[in-house]
Design an enzyme around this catalytic site. Structure first.
Site, PDB file in Angstrom:
ATOM      1  N   HIS A 188     -90.082  -9.184  21.918  1.00 23.24           N
ATOM      2  CA  HIS A 188     -90.193  -7.755  22.236  1.00 23.24           C
ATOM      3  C   HIS A 188     -90.989  -7.483  23.514  1.00 23.24           C
ATOM      4  O   HIS A 188     -90.965  -6.361  24.019  1.00 23.24           O
ATOM      5  CB  HIS A 188     -90.786  -6.993  21.048  1.00 23.24           C
ATOM      6  CG  HIS A 188     -90.094  -5.687  20.788  1.00 23.24           C
ATOM      7  ND1 HIS A 188     -90.168  -5.022  19.587  1.00 23.24           N
ATOM      8  CD2 HIS A 188     -89.316  -4.907  21.594  1.00 23.24           C
ATOM      9  CE1 HIS A 188     -89.465  -3.897  19.669  1.00 23.24           C
ATOM     10  NE2 HIS A 188     -88.940  -3.807  20.872  1.00 23.24           N
ATOM     11  N   ASP A 190     -88.978  -1.174  14.058  1.00 22.59           N
ATOM     12  CA  ASP A 190     -89.837  -2.369  14.059  1.00 22.59           C
ATOM     13  C   ASP A 190     -90.693  -2.397  12.786  1.00 22.59           C
ATOM     14  O   ASP A 190     -91.097  -1.348  12.289  1.00 22.59           O
ATOM     15  CB  ASP A 190     -90.777  -2.289  15.288  1.00 22.59           C
ATOM     16  CG  ASP A 190     -91.292  -3.635  15.760  1.00 22.59           C
ATOM     17  OD1 ASP A 190     -91.795  -4.394  14.921  1.00 22.59           O
ATOM     18  OD2 ASP A 190     -91.225  -3.906  16.966  1.00 22.59           O
ATOM     19  N   HIS A 205     -93.554  -3.699  12.951  1.00 24.67           N
ATOM     20  CA  HIS A 205     -94.903  -3.648  13.519  1.00 24.67           C
ATOM     21  C   HIS A 205     -95.031  -2.479  14.480  1.00 24.67           C
ATOM     22  O   HIS A 205     -94.029  -1.885  14.891  1.00 24.67           O
ATOM     23  CB  HIS A 205     -95.195  -4.967  14.248  1.00 24.67           C
ATOM     24  CG  HIS A 205     -94.950  -6.175  13.391  1.00 24.67           C
ATOM     25  ND1 HIS A 205     -93.744  -6.852  13.409  1.00 24.67           N
ATOM     26  CD2 HIS A 205     -95.720  -6.769  12.469  1.00 24.67           C
ATOM     27  CE1 HIS A 205     -93.799  -7.843  12.527  1.00 24.67           C
ATOM     28  NE2 HIS A 205     -94.982  -7.828  11.936  1.00 24.67           N
ATOM     29  N   ASP A 225     -96.585  -2.683  17.568  1.00 20.91           N
ATOM     30  CA  ASP A 225     -96.551  -3.116  18.972  1.00 20.91           C
ATOM     31  C   ASP A 225     -97.413  -2.195  19.837  1.00 20.91           C
ATOM     32  O   ASP A 225     -97.085  -1.909  20.994  1.00 20.91           O
ATOM     33  CB  ASP A 225     -95.107  -3.199  19.503  1.00 20.91           C
ATOM     34  CG  ASP A 225     -94.280  -4.254  18.769  1.00 20.91           C
ATOM     35  OD1 ASP A 225     -94.878  -5.070  18.034  1.00 20.91           O
ATOM     36  OD2 ASP A 225     -93.048  -4.269  18.931  1.00 20.91           O
ATOM     37  N   HIS A 235     -96.086  -9.434  22.960  1.00 19.95           N
ATOM     38  CA  HIS A 235     -95.039  -8.645  22.282  1.00 19.95           C
ATOM     39  C   HIS A 235     -95.635  -7.582  21.349  1.00 19.95           C
ATOM     40  O   HIS A 235     -94.946  -6.636  20.991  1.00 19.95           O
ATOM     41  CB  HIS A 235     -94.002  -9.528  21.559  1.00 19.95           C
ATOM     42  CG  HIS A 235     -94.485 -10.218  20.318  1.00 19.95           C
ATOM     43  ND1 HIS A 235     -93.631 -10.672  19.342  1.00 19.95           N
ATOM     44  CD2 HIS A 235     -95.739 -10.537  19.899  1.00 19.95           C
ATOM     45  CE1 HIS A 235     -94.339 -11.242  18.372  1.00 19.95           C
ATOM     46  NE2 HIS A 235     -95.602 -11.185  18.691  1.00 19.95           N
ATOM     47  N   ASP A 287     -86.159  -4.178  16.936  1.00 17.98           N
ATOM     48  CA  ASP A 287     -86.766  -5.484  16.647  1.00 17.98           C
ATOM     49  C   ASP A 287     -86.165  -5.946  15.332  1.00 17.98           C
ATOM     50  O   ASP A 287     -86.267  -5.245  14.314  1.00 17.98           O
ATOM     51  CB  ASP A 287     -88.292  -5.321  16.533  1.00 17.98           C
ATOM     52  CG  ASP A 287     -89.015  -6.660  16.400  1.00 17.98           C
ATOM     53  OD1 ASP A 287     -88.496  -7.554  15.718  1.00 17.98           O
ATOM     54  OD2 ASP A 287     -90.124  -6.774  16.960  1.00 17.98           O
ATOM     55  N   ASP A 318     -87.105  -7.822  13.208  1.00 19.21           N
ATOM     56  CA  ASP A 318     -88.027  -7.981  12.074  1.00 19.21           C
ATOM     57  C   ASP A 318     -88.197  -6.679  11.281  1.00 19.21           C
ATOM     58  O   ASP A 318     -88.837  -6.663  10.229  1.00 19.21           O
ATOM     59  CB  ASP A 318     -89.366  -8.602  12.492  1.00 19.21           C
ATOM     60  CG  ASP A 318     -90.273  -7.688  13.310  1.00 19.21           C
ATOM     61  OD1 ASP A 318     -90.122  -6.461  13.270  1.00 19.21           O
ATOM     62  OD2 ASP A 318     -91.171  -8.245  13.989  1.00 19.21           O
ATOM     63  N   GLU A 363     -85.861 -10.218  19.387  1.00 17.28           N
ATOM     64  CA  GLU A 363     -86.451 -11.059  18.343  1.00 17.28           C
ATOM     65  C   GLU A 363     -85.426 -11.702  17.418  1.00 17.28           C
ATOM     66  O   GLU A 363     -85.717 -11.978  16.257  1.00 17.28           O
ATOM     67  CB  GLU A 363     -87.518 -10.290  17.522  1.00 17.28           C
ATOM     68  CG  GLU A 363     -88.654  -9.682  18.347  1.00 17.28           C
ATOM     69  CD  GLU A 363     -89.832 -10.615  18.660  1.00 17.28           C
ATOM     70  OE1 GLU A 363     -89.780 -11.795  18.244  1.00 17.28           O
ATOM     71  OE2 GLU A 363     -90.775 -10.160  19.336  1.00 17.28           O
TER      72      GLU A 363
HETATM   73 MN   LIG Z   1     -91.633  -5.588  17.999  1.00 16.99          MN
END
Ligand SMILES: [Mn+2]
Length: 302
Positions: free
Chosen positions: A98, A125, A127, A129, A142, A229, A231, A274
């Site tokens: 990312h 995402d 997360h 970030d 990232h 992303d 994830d 990712e």
């Molecule tokens: Mn990310």
């Protein structure tokens, strides 16, 4: 639609290696075929932006690892993203981890700023970030780029491709979030980004959450960039990511969200990052990524 696929095979921003092979995995999973079948003159395939090799590159500052090679490659991505927009293409950017998004967001920011077009970003995402070097537990870039695009963090990142704030935090929405560091949470609140945690989405249901996200942008932005992303997905449908985290979007949820985004008429660019073939199972994550790209670009079952 004219689509330009821009690849940046760079995996310097994460601890787990292998997302540099993401673009190749998405090509093998049929990205070009799916976009062509939708009738897009897609498939102008831009040659991948040259990326250095980690084994022969200095890590540099442990607080912001590989800052120099990341910013060098991302400056090229920024310029290619801006050029694609200038030439009337829909940029479809493929990572890499990312960290490459500081390149795409900087190119988008420069383009829209010159034309005085308001734009927003949906960050899908697990997360946030939204770390800076001071709040990051890992020093992995990232986890810092959304903050950097919003003007927070190392000047090498925030001033990439021009000394201006690339993305207005008031036009930034995170969706699918389920793991935030304490310091980044504080900075997100201060910055004023809008967050749909996975719990928020569970509470209201994906259809309602998607409607709410789109109406948020409709009131504020003429164009929308979506950064996906992988994830954010549940590891059951996307095991090939650097930081898998349970409780993610299901296959049906993410496709519904993607369809609604396509139907909004706001999308001007998209990015998928990712995808890590080293950690994947029979290219399942790349196939999921390609399916998402198809729905974002107008694919429908019927
Ligand atoms: Mn990310």
């Amino acid at each position: 639609m004219k689509i330009r696929i821009i690849e940046l095979p760079l995996d310097f921003g994460a601890s787990r290696r292998g997302s540099d092979m993401g673009p190749s995995a998405m090509r093998l999973a049929g990205l070009k075929e799916i976009l062509s079948a939708l009738g897009h003159r897609c498939s102008e395939h831009f040659p991948g932006i040259p990326a250095p090799v980690m084994e022969f590159t200095e890590e540099g500052d442990p607080g912001a690892k590989f800052l120099v090679p990341i910013t060098e490659a991302c400056a090229k991505l920024a310029s290619e993203t801006e050029r694609a927009l200038e030439e009337g293409y829909f940029p479809l950017i493929l990572g890499g981890d990312h960290s490459i998004a500081i390149g795409s967001l900087s190119g988008l920011g420069a383009f829209y700023r010159k034309r005085k077009i308001s734009w927003g970003c949906l960050w899908i995402d697990a997360h946030g970030d939204f770390n800076t070097q001071e709040t990051s537990p890992s020093g992995n870039i990232h986890g810092m780029i959304l903050a950097a695009a919003c003007g927070f963090g190392r000047p090498e990142l925030t001033r990439l491709y021009g000394d201006f704030v690339k993305l207005d935090p008031a036009k930034t929405v995170l969706a699918g979030v389920r793991d935030l560091d304490a310091g980044e949470k504080e900075l997100m609140r201060k910055a004023g980004v809008t967050v749909y945690t996975m719990t928020d989405i569970d509470r209201r249901g994906i259809a309602d959450a998607a409607r709410s996200i789109i109406s948020f942008f409709k009131g504020k932005a003429e164009r929308l960039h979506v950064s996906v992303d992988m994830d954010a997905m549940d590891p059951a449908i996307a095991p090939g990511v650097g930081i898998p985290l349970s409780g993610g979007f299901s296959h049906r949820e993410v496709l519904l969200l993607a369809e609604e985004l396509a139907a909004s008429g706001l999308l001007g660019s998209a990015e998928i990052v990712e995808v890590n073939p080293v950690l994947d199972v029979r290219n399942r994550t790349a196939r999921m990524a390609v399916e998402i790209a198809g729905r974002l670009l107008g694919g429908r079952i019927y």
